[in-house]
Design a protein around this motif. Structure first.
Motif, mmCIF file in Angstrom:
data_model
loop_
_atom_site.group_PDB
_atom_site.id
_atom_site.type_symbol
_atom_site.label_atom_id
_atom_site.label_comp_id
_atom_site.label_asym_id
_atom_site.label_seq_id
_atom_site.Cartn_x
_atom_site.Cartn_y
_atom_site.Cartn_z
ATOM 1 N N THR A 1 0.829 -1.209 0.000
ATOM 2 C CA THR A 1 0.000 0.000 0.000
ATOM 3 C C THR A 1 0.860 1.255 0.000
ATOM 4 N N SER B 1 1.165 3.663 -3.272
ATOM 5 C CA SER B 1 0.677 5.022 -2.996
ATOM 6 C C SER B 1 1.738 6.052 -3.366
ATOM 7 N N SER C 1 -6.710 4.047 -2.015
ATOM 8 C CA SER C 1 -6.122 4.581 -3.248
ATOM 9 C C SER C 1 -7.091 5.457 -4.035
ATOM 10 N N THR D 1 -5.364 -0.375 -6.460
ATOM 11 C CA THR D 1 -4.250 -0.067 -5.563
ATOM 12 C C THR D 1 -2.903 -0.388 -6.181
#
Length: 490
Positions: free
Chosen positions: A89, A93, A265, A430
């Motif tokens: 993540t 990101s 996201s 994501t």
């Protein structure tokens, strides 16, 4: 979720809760005292406000299923999978934050939403697929939040029943009336234009999130102390308690539950759009905010999930605060579940804003002269305030809420829905699109080491998502064998 800027700067209207090119509104171009380089009000966000927004978005109802998820995987794989998802993540990101501006990271054209970034970097069928997945995910989240809120309201009713009549009373309650109540509230709230721009919303949501999560954590600690030992095993729920095949499906579903708990996201670009203009670049600020918020979230998730598993072992409930592993103090459970409901009322609206904006923007472009779509009826709310009622907004948003409420009543399975939503959104939204956009944005050469590593990451996450989706679907099929729509009580 954005910042409101200085009160001395006039806010140009943005009906219908959509991003409109500043030139179309006659806004001044270039930076000034009140406006940024794109003609919008000066953004005032910092690394700390961005971190707060992310934490608010991430720490939601997904935290309540983590004890169950760790219970399926065990003391070794459970925390390891959670750390894996936190790293993925954070990394994706960071890739996505580089796509906020096209071209130069400080002066390039801004992309205001996730879809804007996809359209700026990709093209053709990929944009259409992304749009479908994004809006399908939003619809799914609306259904999931409706289910979660109703379950919490049922839990309040049942905890009071247990307190009055004792645990021997099954205290069966239908969730249908509570879903309808939640839907009515959402219809009212959905008529507030630009709901996601209300500045205090993130503060209230953050307080509610930490309230119910902290209560769950505290009750877990107390239960462990009362037990006098830490329950659970290295390999998770035991064969015998469940069949070998159920063990496999549940383990896969646990991946989806953990993925859902980290999902944000879809709104990362919107959060980044609140950060004040460079220097430093918004991407650098967002990366710092991401690592802070993901680290805080992971520590919190570890504590909540592990303490829940330590308290109940194989019997860890699918929803820590509504599974009735805890019965007392009943008033504390009521506070926690009320906090969940309050949080989800606002979160439902925040997550649905991109879909609302998309439909209303398309309608305005398709029928620009339609009075039904464009006309606003001014309703006085006092001597100085008024509300602009738009009939199209009233009709379409109300229909949307009704549809999601009915679907929730037909399929009120919290854990399975959460797992499926996590699986549905994790790989494409994501991982895949951020990776593909980053490759285009940074012109990563095909078959270079970085390109191959990024593609391998995407492939691995695809396999995880497919497996998690299969596990969640198997769970839904199993639940449907004993569930009677509109009749089953809890």
């Amino acid at each position: 979720m954005g910042e409101n800027g200085t009160s001395k700067c006039y806010q140009y209207p943005t009906y219908p809760s959509m991003d409109v090119v500043s030139a179309e509104l006659g806004q001044p171009q270039g930076g000034s005292k009140c406006y940024d380089d794109d003609g919008r009000l000066k953004r005032t966000g910092t690394v700390w406000t961005s971190s707060a927004h992310i934490i608010t978005a991430v720490i939601g109802s997904g935290v309540l299923s983590l004890a169950w998820a760790i219970g399926q995987l065990g003391w070794v794989a459970g925390p390891a999978v959670m750390l894996l998802f936190s790293f993925v993540t954070y990394y994706t990101s960071a890739l996505l934050s580089d796509c906020y501006r096209s071209g130069d990271p400080c002066t390039g054209k801004r992309n205001y939403t996730y879809m804007d970034a996809v359209q700026a970097n990709l093209n053709g069928i990929k944009v259409q697929i992304c749009g479908f997945l994004q809006y399908a995910n939003i619809i799914g989240v609306a259904i999931g939040y409706t289910i979660a809120a109703s379950i919490s309201m049922v839990a309040i009713k049942r905890s009071n029943c247990f307190h009055e009549h004792g645990k021997q009373d099954p205290c069966l309650v239908s969730s249908n009336i509570y879903m309808i109540m939640f839907g009515v509230v959402e219809i009212l709230f959905s008529q507030i234009p630009n709901f996601d721009q209300i500045s205090w919303l993130s503060i209230v949501a953050a307080i509610m999130s930490f309230t119910y999560s902290t209560i769950g954590l505290s009750l877990g600690i107390v239960q462990v102390v009362a037990n006098g030992k830490i329950k659970g095993s290295f390999t998770g729920i035991s064969i015998g308690v469940v069949t070998p095949m159920d063990k496999v499906w549940r383990s896969l579903q646990a991946f989806g539950d953990i993925a859902f708990a980290y999902s944000y996201s879809l709104i990362l670009i919107e959060i980044q759009d609140t950060i004040k203009a460079p220097p430093p670049s918004e991407a650098k600020v967002m990366k710092r905010a991401t690592i802070i918020s993901v680290a805080v979230t992971t520590v919190f998730y570890m504590l909540c999930g592990c303490m829940g598993y330590a308290a109940f072992g194989d019997a860890a409930p699918g929803n820590l605060l509504t599974g009735f592993g805890f019965y007392n103090p009943f008033w504390l459970l009521d506070i926690a579940n009320a906090a969940i409901v309050i949080h989800l009322v606002g979160a439902y609206q925040v997550y649905c804003q991109p879909l609302f904006a998309f439909v209303e923007k398309r309608a305005l472009q398709t029928w620009p002269k339609s009075q039904f779509i464009t006309k606003e009826i001014t309703i006085p709310l006092g001597s100085t305030k008024s509300y602009n009622l738009n009939l199209f907004r009233l009709t379409w948003r109300s229909i949307f809420v009704v549809i999601t409420t009915v679907i929730s009543m037909l399929m009120p399975f919290f854990n399975d829905v959460v797992g499926f939503l996590g699986a549905l959104g994790f790989w494409p939204l994501t991982v895949y699109f951020p990776v593909e956009m980053y490759i285009v944005q940074k012109k990563v050469p095909k078959w270079s080491t970085r390109w191959v590593c990024l593609q391998l990451l995407s492939l691995a996450c695809l396999i995880i998502s497919v497996a998690a989706a299969a596990g969640s679907i198997a769970g839904v099929v199993s639940d449907l064998k004993v569930y009677k729509p509109f009749k089953t009580s809890y």
